[in-house]
Design an enzyme around this catalytic site. Sequence first.
Site, mmCIF file in Angstrom:
data_model
loop_
_atom_site.group_PDB
_atom_site.id
_atom_site.type_symbol
_atom_site.label_atom_id
_atom_site.label_comp_id
_atom_site.label_asym_id
_atom_site.label_seq_id
_atom_site.Cartn_x
_atom_site.Cartn_y
_atom_site.Cartn_z
ATOM 1 N N LYS A 1 -54.740 -15.874 -15.174
ATOM 2 C CA LYS A 1 -54.182 -15.670 -13.831
ATOM 3 C C LYS A 1 -55.054 -16.372 -12.802
ATOM 4 O O LYS A 1 -56.182 -15.957 -12.554
ATOM 5 C CB LYS A 1 -54.102 -14.187 -13.460
ATOM 6 C CG LYS A 1 -53.339 -13.999 -12.141
ATOM 7 C CD LYS A 1 -53.575 -12.647 -11.491
ATOM 8 C CE LYS A 1 -54.644 -12.645 -10.446
ATOM 9 N NZ LYS A 1 -54.377 -13.480 -9.267
ATOM 10 N N GLU B 1 -72.595 -11.434 1.449
ATOM 11 C CA GLU B 1 -72.011 -12.764 1.263
ATOM 12 C C GLU B 1 -70.980 -13.011 2.373
ATOM 13 O O GLU B 1 -70.050 -12.225 2.543
ATOM 14 C CB GLU B 1 -71.317 -12.784 -0.109
ATOM 15 C CG GLU B 1 -70.884 -14.146 -0.551
ATOM 16 C CD GLU B 1 -70.237 -14.101 -1.922
ATOM 17 O OE1 GLU B 1 -69.426 -13.190 -2.173
ATOM 18 O OE2 GLU B 1 -70.522 -14.988 -2.729
ATOM 19 N N CYS C 1 -69.830 -19.539 -4.544
ATOM 20 C CA CYS C 1 -70.707 -18.456 -5.009
ATOM 21 C C CYS C 1 -72.164 -18.913 -4.996
ATOM 22 O O CYS C 1 -73.074 -18.130 -4.791
ATOM 23 C CB CYS C 1 -70.307 -18.023 -6.405
ATOM 24 S SG CYS C 1 -70.259 -19.382 -7.578
ATOM 25 N N GLU D 1 -68.536 -13.349 -13.480
ATOM 26 C CA GLU D 1 -69.241 -14.272 -12.581
ATOM 27 C C GLU D 1 -68.885 -13.853 -11.168
ATOM 28 O O GLU D 1 -67.738 -14.021 -10.742
ATOM 29 C CB GLU D 1 -68.778 -15.721 -12.823
ATOM 30 C CG GLU D 1 -69.064 -16.243 -14.205
ATOM 31 C CD GLU D 1 -70.531 -16.320 -14.544
ATOM 32 O OE1 GLU D 1 -71.373 -16.308 -13.625
ATOM 33 O OE2 GLU D 1 -70.842 -16.335 -15.751
HETATM 34 P P1 NDP Z 1 -61.477 -11.792 -5.471
HETATM 35 O O1 NDP Z 1 -62.428 -10.928 -6.196
HETATM 36 O O2 NDP Z 1 -60.734 -11.235 -4.337
HETATM 37 O O3 NDP Z 1 -60.371 -12.367 -6.486
HETATM 38 C C1 NDP Z 1 -60.694 -13.005 -7.692
HETATM 39 C C2 NDP Z 1 -59.508 -12.918 -8.622
HETATM 40 O O4 NDP Z 1 -59.311 -11.545 -8.979
HETATM 41 C C3 NDP Z 1 -58.196 -13.381 -7.987
HETATM 42 O O5 NDP Z 1 -57.402 -14.013 -8.979
HETATM 43 C C4 NDP Z 1 -57.586 -12.054 -7.551
HETATM 44 O O6 NDP Z 1 -56.190 -12.093 -7.393
HETATM 45 C C5 NDP Z 1 -57.984 -11.167 -8.708
HETATM 46 N N1 NDP Z 1 -57.916 -9.746 -8.411
HETATM 47 C C6 NDP Z 1 -57.913 -9.128 -7.196
HETATM 48 N N2 NDP Z 1 -57.826 -7.771 -7.358
HETATM 49 C C7 NDP Z 1 -57.777 -7.547 -8.694
HETATM 50 C C8 NDP Z 1 -57.688 -6.373 -9.501
HETATM 51 N N3 NDP Z 1 -57.637 -5.163 -8.953
HETATM 52 N N4 NDP Z 1 -57.677 -6.507 -10.839
HETATM 53 C C9 NDP Z 1 -57.750 -7.730 -11.418
HETATM 54 N N5 NDP Z 1 -57.811 -8.880 -10.714
HETATM 55 C C10 NDP Z 1 -57.835 -8.794 -9.366
HETATM 56 O O7 NDP Z 1 -62.306 -13.081 -5.084
HETATM 57 P P2 NDP Z 1 -61.805 -14.337 -4.264
HETATM 58 O O8 NDP Z 1 -60.620 -14.970 -4.910
HETATM 59 O O9 NDP Z 1 -61.722 -13.923 -2.853
HETATM 60 O O10 NDP Z 1 -63.021 -15.357 -4.513
HETATM 61 C C11 NDP Z 1 -64.155 -15.292 -3.800
HETATM 62 C C12 NDP Z 1 -65.247 -14.552 -4.565
HETATM 63 O O11 NDP Z 1 -65.476 -15.137 -5.839
HETATM 64 C C13 NDP Z 1 -66.565 -14.637 -3.848
HETATM 65 O O12 NDP Z 1 -67.138 -13.359 -3.708
HETATM 66 C C14 NDP Z 1 -67.442 -15.514 -4.743
HETATM 67 O O13 NDP Z 1 -68.777 -15.279 -4.661
HETATM 68 C C15 NDP Z 1 -66.874 -15.260 -6.083
HETATM 69 N N6 NDP Z 1 -67.127 -16.419 -6.936
HETATM 70 C C16 NDP Z 1 -68.085 -16.331 -7.919
HETATM 71 C C17 NDP Z 1 -68.391 -17.411 -8.711
HETATM 72 C C18 NDP Z 1 -69.397 -17.284 -9.802
HETATM 73 O O14 NDP Z 1 -69.327 -18.054 -10.736
HETATM 74 N N7 NDP Z 1 -70.333 -16.355 -9.750
HETATM 75 C C19 NDP Z 1 -67.727 -18.699 -8.526
HETATM 76 C C20 NDP Z 1 -66.732 -18.694 -7.497
HETATM 77 C C21 NDP Z 1 -66.456 -17.573 -6.741
HETATM 78 P P3 NDP Z 1 -55.497 -12.552 -6.004
HETATM 79 O O15 NDP Z 1 -56.566 -12.982 -5.081
HETATM 80 O O16 NDP Z 1 -54.591 -13.633 -6.437
HETATM 81 O O17 NDP Z 1 -54.770 -11.354 -5.478
#
Ligand code: NDP
Length: 504
Positions: free
Chosen positions: A191, A398, A300, A266
């Site tokens: 997803k 962050e 990130c 991650e």
């Molecule tokens: P989110 O945590 O909001 O979303 C990440 C993914 O999880 C999306 O596909 C989202 O769906 C999905 N998601 C949201 N709620 C749920 C749930 N309850 N159960 C399962 N899946 C869910 O992060 P962002 O997309 O806003 O990305 C930014 C974040 O990602 C930052 O905090 C960043 O630091 C982190 N990040 C970490 C990296 C690493 O390697 N450590 C690399 C890149 C980013 P949807 O948004 O489609 O609703």
Amino acid sequence: MTLTIDSASLIEAKSGPRRWQMLIDGKWTDGEVGLEGERVSPGHGIVVSRYAFGSEADVNRAAIAARRAFHRGPWPRMKASERAAVLLKTADLIDSRREEIARLDAIESGKPIRQARGEIAGAADIWRYAASLARTLHGESYANLGDHMLGVVLREPVGVVSIITPWNFPFLIVAQKLPFALAAGCTAIVKPSEMTSASTVLLGELLMQAGLPDGVCNIVLGTGPEVGQHMVQHPSVDMISFTGSTRVGKATVAAAAQTLKKVSMELGGKNAQIVFPDADLEAAVDAAVFGAFFNAGECCNAGSRLIIHEAIAKDFLAAFAERAAKVRVGDPLDEASDVGAIITPAHLAKIGNAVTDAAADGASVFLGGAEIQSGAGQYMAPTVMSGVKPEMAIARDEVFGPVLSVLEFDRIEEAIHLAESTDYGLSAGVWSRDLDTAVTVARAVRTGTVWVNTFMDGYPELPFGGMKQSGLGRELGKNAVEDYSEAKTIQFHRGPRTAWWVGN
Ligand code: NDP
């Protein structure tokens, strides 16, 4: 500061918003409930993609297909060399469609097109690396257990893996997960973020072209609550590989615990670059600007904290401001742009609030601090907050935007203490020509990666991931395929029974 998005670019971004479907069991499909989504380009403010969105019923369909492909399909039983051939073919197809994929990521995520091209090339390289690991995955044997016993440890694929990715590096992050899961012989449900799904769907097309059997990779589109949550809870899923925020990551681990799934997380970061007076300061300034503003800080690994020795702070910041002024914030489709747009208007507002709150807490806006008026899309000026204290929210949380917090230190112990004063532990940078200083800091900070006299380089060969609340497990590196496998111990007994339990 103002910015004008020219009409030719608007037309190009708009050129026929494509509609993307889901891939379940080798077939393109709409959702059972008929949900729809659309993406407004952050750089242009116009609809650029439409998607068929799924729901619990579609996750269920995908899980059944992935389970069937795992238990009865050819993929886990194939020779590793045959799986590697599919991954290599996929890498070639990615290369052949690089421009198209880069453009999709640029218009949906707002990142600059030049940068997006580099990410797609990097992703193809990771697919090739995963192919090489497919053929080296092996277990162990123990012939040292006595004459009657031979022990063998097999590495078997873990099963069905749910892969959930964020919006900031749509094509690159799925490449850090999916090829390794496939190399191990797993099947998957993927997803992407609801906002940047197009390039992942295109990847599904390439996988089918490369000969991946039906049901091995299923792509379900939609939101976290409608789709992601069910992927995490589904009883047919064996492992979760998640990249996203620490908040959602924690909820995901808690949900996965109900069925005791393996998890790989991650998560976020609040990464420090620590600069000592003996460093190559020109290089450090460039890396500090890069670390803070690359991908508009929506990264990130962003170097969102500068921890600078007080003796050089003033001159360093002056040089920083001079270099930051040359960063070209602009239309993601403009070849000249270094930094593109902010992902949504709501996220831009959140970044703005973080700056306002920091000022209210006593920090000063040294550079930028406001959005850039552009007429279309949403953009933020590269921003630096000086006079930041470690207890302020801007030093700990962050922001995920182009906002750098500057903290000053006097002694090395203080620098380490400042670097360590967040709950995150993803990465850090140290700038010093003195070996003793570099080694001391690199060993003291609790982060998954430390860069010395460089920042944010990455290679498929090197493991990547976070300590503390930045994650669980590592991606990439030589164990990346093994992480998608389980150990199975088999003990072979030879000859007459050696230890009778009931007296004989
Ligand atoms: P989110 O945590 O909001 O979303 C990440 C993914 O999880 C999306 O596909 C989202 O769906 C999905 N998601 C949201 N709620 C749920 C749930 N309850 N159960 C399962 N899946 C869910 O992060 P962002 O997309 O806003 O990305 C930014 C974040 O990602 C930052 O905090 C960043 O630091 C982190 N990040 C970490 C990296 C690493 O390697 N450590 C690399 C890149 C980013 P949807 O948004 O489609 O609703």
